[in-house]
Design a protein around this motif. Structure first.
Motif, PDB file in Angstrom:
ATOM      1  N   ASN A  98       0.830  -1.192   0.000  1.00  0.00           N
ATOM      2  CA  ASN A  98       0.000   0.000   0.000  1.00  0.00           C
ATOM      3  C   ASN A  98       0.876   1.259   0.000  1.00  0.00           C
ATOM      4  OD1 ASN A  98      -2.566   1.312   0.201  1.00  0.00           O
ATOM      5  ND2 ASN A  98      -2.382   1.451   2.417  1.00  0.00           N
ATOM      6  N   ASP A  99       2.191   1.067  -0.026  1.00  0.00           N
ATOM      7  CA  ASP A  99       3.139   2.168   0.135  1.00  0.00           C
ATOM      8  C   ASP A  99       3.426   2.891  -1.174  1.00  0.00           C
ATOM      9  OD1 ASP A  99       3.347   1.459   2.807  1.00  0.00           O
ATOM     10  OD2 ASP A  99       5.166   0.257   2.499  1.00  0.00           O
ATOM     11  N   SER A 100       3.475   4.212  -1.095  1.00  0.00           N
ATOM     12  CA  SER A 100       3.879   5.022  -2.246  1.00  0.00           C
ATOM     13  C   SER A 100       5.309   4.682  -2.632  1.00  0.00           C
ATOM     14  CB  SER A 100       3.786   6.511  -1.910  1.00  0.00           C
ATOM     15  OG  SER A 100       2.451   6.872  -1.681  1.00  0.00           O
ATOM     16  N   ARG A 125     -10.137   5.955 -12.205  1.00  0.00           N
ATOM     17  CA  ARG A 125      -9.532   6.165 -10.890  1.00  0.00           C
ATOM     18  C   ARG A 125     -10.129   5.166  -9.906  1.00  0.00           C
ATOM     19  NH1 ARG A 125      -9.982  11.477 -12.702  1.00  0.00           N
ATOM     20  NH2 ARG A 125      -7.972  12.552 -12.755  1.00  0.00           N
ATOM     21  N   LYS A 127     -10.478   3.958  -5.678  1.00  0.00           N
ATOM     22  CA  LYS A 127     -10.355   4.242  -4.249  1.00  0.00           C
ATOM     23  C   LYS A 127     -10.271   2.909  -3.522  1.00  0.00           C
ATOM     24  CE  LYS A 127     -12.787   6.360  -0.369  1.00  0.00           C
ATOM     25  NZ  LYS A 127     -14.036   7.036   0.051  1.00  0.00           N
ATOM     26  N   ASP A 135      -5.814   1.494   0.993  1.00  0.00           N
ATOM     27  CA  ASP A 135      -6.455   2.801   1.157  1.00  0.00           C
ATOM     28  C   ASP A 135      -5.575   3.975   0.719  1.00  0.00           C
ATOM     29  OD1 ASP A 135      -4.737   2.426   3.323  1.00  0.00           O
ATOM     30  OD2 ASP A 135      -6.051   3.450   4.752  1.00  0.00           O
ATOM     31  N   ASN A 136      -4.372   3.696   0.255  1.00  0.00           N
ATOM     32  CA  ASN A 136      -3.485   4.728  -0.274  1.00  0.00           C
ATOM     33  C   ASN A 136      -3.559   4.780  -1.808  1.00  0.00           C
ATOM     34  OD1 ASN A 136      -1.626   6.786   0.134  1.00  0.00           O
ATOM     35  ND2 ASN A 136       0.143   5.426   0.068  1.00  0.00           N
ATOM     36  N   VAL A 138      -5.567   6.191  -4.025  1.00  0.00           N
ATOM     37  CA  VAL A 138      -5.757   7.500  -4.662  1.00  0.00           C
ATOM     38  C   VAL A 138      -4.448   8.281  -4.654  1.00  0.00           C
ATOM     39  CG1 VAL A 138      -6.943   9.724  -4.513  1.00  0.00           C
ATOM     40  CG2 VAL A 138      -8.236   7.616  -4.180  1.00  0.00           C
ATOM     41  N   ASP A 139      -3.789   8.337  -3.501  1.00  0.00           N
ATOM     42  CA  ASP A 139      -2.516   9.065  -3.413  1.00  0.00           C
ATOM     43  C   ASP A 139      -1.435   8.431  -4.287  1.00  0.00           C
ATOM     44  OD1 ASP A 139      -3.620  10.858  -1.638  1.00  0.00           O
ATOM     45  OD2 ASP A 139      -2.866   9.836   0.144  1.00  0.00           O
ATOM     46  N   ARG A 140      -1.466   7.119  -4.447  1.00  0.00           N
ATOM     47  CA  ARG A 140      -0.490   6.415  -5.276  1.00  0.00           C
ATOM     48  C   ARG A 140      -0.812   6.533  -6.761  1.00  0.00           C
ATOM     49  NH1 ARG A 140       0.010   0.413  -4.032  1.00  0.00           N
ATOM     50  NH2 ARG A 140       1.774   0.657  -5.440  1.00  0.00           N
ATOM     51  N   GLY A 141      -2.014   6.964  -7.098  1.00  0.00           N
ATOM     52  CA  GLY A 141      -2.410   7.051  -8.508  1.00  0.00           C
ATOM     53  C   GLY A 141      -2.721   5.691  -9.105  1.00  0.00           C
TER      54      GLY A 141
END
Length: 193
Positions: A98-100, A125, A127, A135-136, A138-141
């Motif tokens: 889940n990590d960027s 996209r 979510k 849950d990351n 969206v931030d990860r694209g």
């Protein structure tokens, strides 16, 4: 049709080429069992009409993405899908994150939150709905998109597909029908192993 169709398909592993019509495709036993389990126990499936199941226990040269009409209990699409470079550069996805910056695929339940046109063309996209698991997204694209590194030739000749940066990448010819099926509030996407 109903859940009994899925149960009758549990013992079949035949796979059929994805087409743009509504020809029913057969689900492998593991996918049918996972779907049945989630429909019974996961409240996020309530009211959903479409489930897109990605079975990362299968190698990337197999068609491991299944779009299922939950009301008719039929599989509408079966096609190839990439896993992230960080999940493994061979045919099997081995690591999930889940990590960027991990370039890994994530497991769990996702919801589509809109289509757009980006550097990969038509995309969706996503979510992630599982805390600490996806849950990351969206931030990860993390999105659903088309990629030239997914092809029948790669599957048959190289026995693997190319890798994404963690996104669900499909053949360019499959993105439009996939978006039409999955980009709706009544759809859910599940990645599992």
């Amino acid at each position: 049709m109903n859940i009994f169709l899925l149960i009758s398909l549990l013992f079949s592993t035949e796979k059929v080429d994805a087409k743009r019509d509504e020809t029913p495709f057969l689900l492998p036993k593991m996918v049918a069992e996972k779907l049945q389990q989630m429909q019974k126990s996961d409240t996020r499936f309530r009211g959903k009409k479409i489930a897109c199941m990605v079975d990362f226990s299968q190698p990337s040269f197999e068609k491991r993405l299944y779009v299922i009409d939950l009301q008719k209990q039929v599989c509408l699409m079966n096609t190839w899908v990439a896993h992230g470079k960080g999940s493994g550069r061979n045919a099997m996805a081995e690591y999930f994150s889940n990590d960027s910056g991990s370039l890994c695929s994530s497991l769990g339940v996702f919801e589509p939150i809109g289509q757009f046109y980006g550097k990969h063309g038509l995309s969706i996209r996503l979510k992630g709905l599982d805390k600490g698991v996806n849950d990351n997204a969206v931030d990860r694209g993390i999105i659903v998109h088309a990629a030239d590194y997914i092809s029948e030739k790669n599957a048959s000749f190289y026995k693997r597909q190319g890798n994404s940066f963690g996104c669900f990448a499909v053949m360019p010819s499959m993105i439009e029908p996939l978006v039409k099926l999955v980009n709706q509030p009544n759809a859910v996407i599940v990645a599992f192993k």
